[in-house]
Design a protein around this motif. Structure first.
Motif, PDB file in Angstrom:
ATOM      1  N   SER A   1       0.829  -1.204   0.000  1.00  0.00           N
ATOM      2  CA  SER A   1       0.000   0.000   0.000  1.00  0.00           C
ATOM      3  C   SER A   1       0.859   1.248   0.000  1.00  0.00           C
ATOM      4  CB  SER A   1      -0.933   0.014   1.202  1.00  0.00           C
ATOM      5  OG  SER A   1      -0.187   0.106   2.404  1.00  0.00           O
TER       6      SER A   1
ATOM      7  N   VAL B   1      -2.134   7.897  -0.475  1.00  0.00           N
ATOM      8  CA  VAL B   1      -2.500   8.639  -1.677  1.00  0.00           C
ATOM      9  C   VAL B   1      -3.344   9.843  -1.280  1.00  0.00           C
ATOM     10  CG1 VAL B   1      -3.698   8.502  -3.896  1.00  0.00           C
ATOM     11  CG2 VAL B   1      -2.498   6.496  -2.995  1.00  0.00           C
TER      12      VAL B   1
ATOM     13  N   ASP C   1      -6.550  12.047  -5.484  1.00  0.00           N
ATOM     14  CA  ASP C   1      -5.908  11.132  -6.426  1.00  0.00           C
ATOM     15  C   ASP C   1      -6.342   9.686  -6.237  1.00  0.00           C
ATOM     16  OD1 ASP C   1      -4.489  13.264  -7.487  1.00  0.00           O
ATOM     17  OD2 ASP C   1      -2.779  12.973  -6.139  1.00  0.00           O
ATOM     18  N   VAL C   2      -7.180   9.419  -5.255  1.00  0.00           N
ATOM     19  CA  VAL C   2      -7.498   8.027  -4.931  1.00  0.00           C
ATOM     20  C   VAL C   2      -8.750   7.518  -5.636  1.00  0.00           C
ATOM     21  CG1 VAL C   2      -9.026   8.314  -2.917  1.00  0.00           C
ATOM     22  CG2 VAL C   2      -7.362   6.415  -2.972  1.00  0.00           C
TER      23      VAL C   2
ATOM     24  N   ARG D   1      -9.357   3.879  -7.144  1.00  0.00           N
ATOM     25  CA  ARG D   1      -8.387   2.941  -6.583  1.00  0.00           C
ATOM     26  C   ARG D   1      -8.991   2.169  -5.418  1.00  0.00           C
ATOM     27  NH1 ARG D   1      -2.498   5.711  -6.456  1.00  0.00           N
ATOM     28  NH2 ARG D   1      -2.033   3.612  -5.680  1.00  0.00           N
TER      29      ARG D   1
ATOM     30  N   ALA E   1      -8.998   0.718  -1.577  1.00  0.00           N
ATOM     31  CA  ALA E   1      -8.521   0.977  -0.223  1.00  0.00           C
ATOM     32  C   ALA E   1      -7.769  -0.242   0.306  1.00  0.00           C
ATOM     33  CB  ALA E   1      -9.686   1.311   0.696  1.00  0.00           C
TER      34      ALA E   1
ATOM     35  N   GLU F   1      -5.738  11.548   3.420  1.00  0.00           N
ATOM     36  CA  GLU F   1      -4.812  10.627   2.757  1.00  0.00           C
ATOM     37  C   GLU F   1      -5.334   9.217   2.938  1.00  0.00           C
ATOM     38  OE1 GLU F   1      -0.351  12.392   2.572  1.00  0.00           O
ATOM     39  OE2 GLU F   1      -0.948  11.483   4.492  1.00  0.00           O
TER      40      GLU F   1
ATOM     41  N   ALA G   1      -3.888   3.106  -0.182  1.00  0.00           N
ATOM     42  CA  ALA G   1      -4.427   2.384  -1.333  1.00  0.00           C
ATOM     43  C   ALA G   1      -3.376   1.416  -1.849  1.00  0.00           C
ATOM     44  CB  ALA G   1      -4.827   3.362  -2.438  1.00  0.00           C
TER      45      ALA G   1
END
Length: 418
Positions: free
Chosen positions: A23, A26, A30-31, A34, A36, A178, A181
């Motif tokens: 991981s 991110v 930007d996540v 994606r 978790a 944050e 991910a």
């Protein structure tokens, strides 16, 4: 190692050799899209306080128990609460508070009546006015309670969950800026062929532009990976060996195009065999029979054919699932639908054939599928205009117009259940 294996066996083989990556933290924006890598929790109750779901009047529901159209109940407006304001005063008998959407519900109120159904007897509906109510209201009507969506410390996004745009907003409200991910695999793209020149170069005699690297990099990017296009490799065993060895030490996955068959200048199979473990060389499919897979320095290395359509089908039907698994995705199968064939398909090759095709909706609501006119494995153009791969099963036998066939959707996410 079998000389030729089925597509299902090829997929299972490749998937068995990859695992989700570690991981990384991110930034929230930007996540999106994606997965978790850990449970995510809210730092506060969401919402942190009971608030109004609409513009109206906050009051005690008991005040309106006897209200009717013939005998409306009148209340005096003593204050106004906007979003971001707080009313700490008391609401006495015969009183109410004008309230805006999102504003905190006063402690003495238990209900909100929307503005549009309230009559104004005196004034303009603001503090100092008298308003009337022609019907009772239920407790908690038009009120969103504190903690309606989440409680402080509660898991709001579970490990393995794909985060969408709404999830980004939800996490922002929960104070999560944050997100841990699963890392996106860095994929080395290597085109082989002494005839290849970069796209910015005008080809000379006997040369062609390197389109495969860009197409495979785009496929990797669509799968969520991070592609890196490496320099073109000349058709020698030594050049390809050195390129694959170096790439396998730096990247998470290596994809080569060209040199996957059995010709004098096809070297990916012996290269993988010399450098690591060779598991696969041919798959019972068309286009894309010649496909090499193995591990070099512990890194998956996949050798695709040089023909564009063959490379594309091999990537989408096998490599894509592996790259998604490495990112923590659990839905790996591309969606399929059943469709009615609009024209006959004559079959000579006993392999399973993936025909570039266009899926449409017929007047009766059923799906119809029309194969592209040109099925040459050397062309990208028909794929650009296609939205599915029509599956012609293994074995002899042609298909007729009106037959029901399976179609693999190219423009629908694996996350969509069909």
């Amino acid at each position: 190692m079998a000389d030729m294996i089925s597509l299902e066996e090829a997929r299972e083989l490749v998937l068995s050799k990859v695992e989700p990556l570690g991981s990384e933290l991110v930034p929230l924006l930007d996540v999106v899209g994606r997965v978790a890598a850990d449970d995510l929790r809210s730092d506060i109750d969401i919402a942190p306080f009971a608030h109004s779901a609409m513009d109206g009047f906050a009051l005690r529901a008991a005040e309106l128990a006897e209200a009717t159209e013939d005998a409306p109940v009148q209340l005096r407006v003593i204050a106004e609460i906007g979003a971001g304001d707080v009313f700490d005063g008391a609401i006495g008998a015969g009183e109410c508070v004008r309230i805006m959407t999102g504003a905190p519900l006063p402690a003495d109120a238990d209900s909100v009546v929307k503005y549009e159904i309230v009559g104004v007897v005196e004034g303009d509906g603001k503090p100092g006015s008298v308003v009337s109510f022609a019907a009772p209201t239920a407790e908690a009507s038009n009120v969103r309670p504190a903690g309606e969506e989440a409680r402080a410390g509660e898991v709001v996004v579970e490990r393995g969950e794909v985060i969408g745009a709404a999830g980004v907003g939800f996490l922002a409200s929960c104070g999560v800026l944050e997100v841990p991910a699963y890392a996106r695999p860095r994929v080395a793209i290597i085109a082989t062929g002494s005839e290849l020149v970069p796209p910015e170069t005008v080809p000379g005699p006997g040369q062609i532009r390197n389109s495969n690297s860009y197409a495979m990099a785009a496929c990797a990017q669509e799968a969520g990976a991070v592609p890196v296009v490496l320099p073109i490799v000349q058709d020698t065993f030594e050049a390809l060996r050195d390129a694959v060895d170096a790439a396998s030490r730096e990247y998470d996955f290596v994809v080569t195009t060209g040199g996957a068959a059995n010709g004098d200048f096809d070297f990916i199979k012996p290269v993988v065999d010399e450098l690591g473990d060779l598991f696969m060389t041919t798959v019972n499919m068309r286009p894309g029979k010649a496909q090499t897979f193995g591990l070099v320095n512990g890194t998956p290395v996949f050798g695709l054919p040089g023909n564009p359509a063959a490379a594309y089908c091999g990537f989408e039907l096998i490599i894509r699932a592996a790259l998604r698994k490495m990112q923590g995705f659990t839905h790996l199968e591309m969606p399929t639908v059943q469709a009615r064939l609009t024209q006959p398909l004559r079959k000579k090759d006993p392999r399973r054939i993936f025909t570039r095709s266009t899926l449409t909706r017929a007047a009766d609501g059923a799906f119809e599928v029309t194969p592209a006119k040109n099925q040459s494995s050397g062309l990208f153009g028909p794929i650009q205009k296609s939205n599915c791969l029509l599956v012609v099963p293994e074995g002899p036998g042609s298909l007729e117009a009106g037959d029901t066939v399976e179609c693999i959707l190219l423009d629908v996410s694996e996350e969509v259940p069909l």
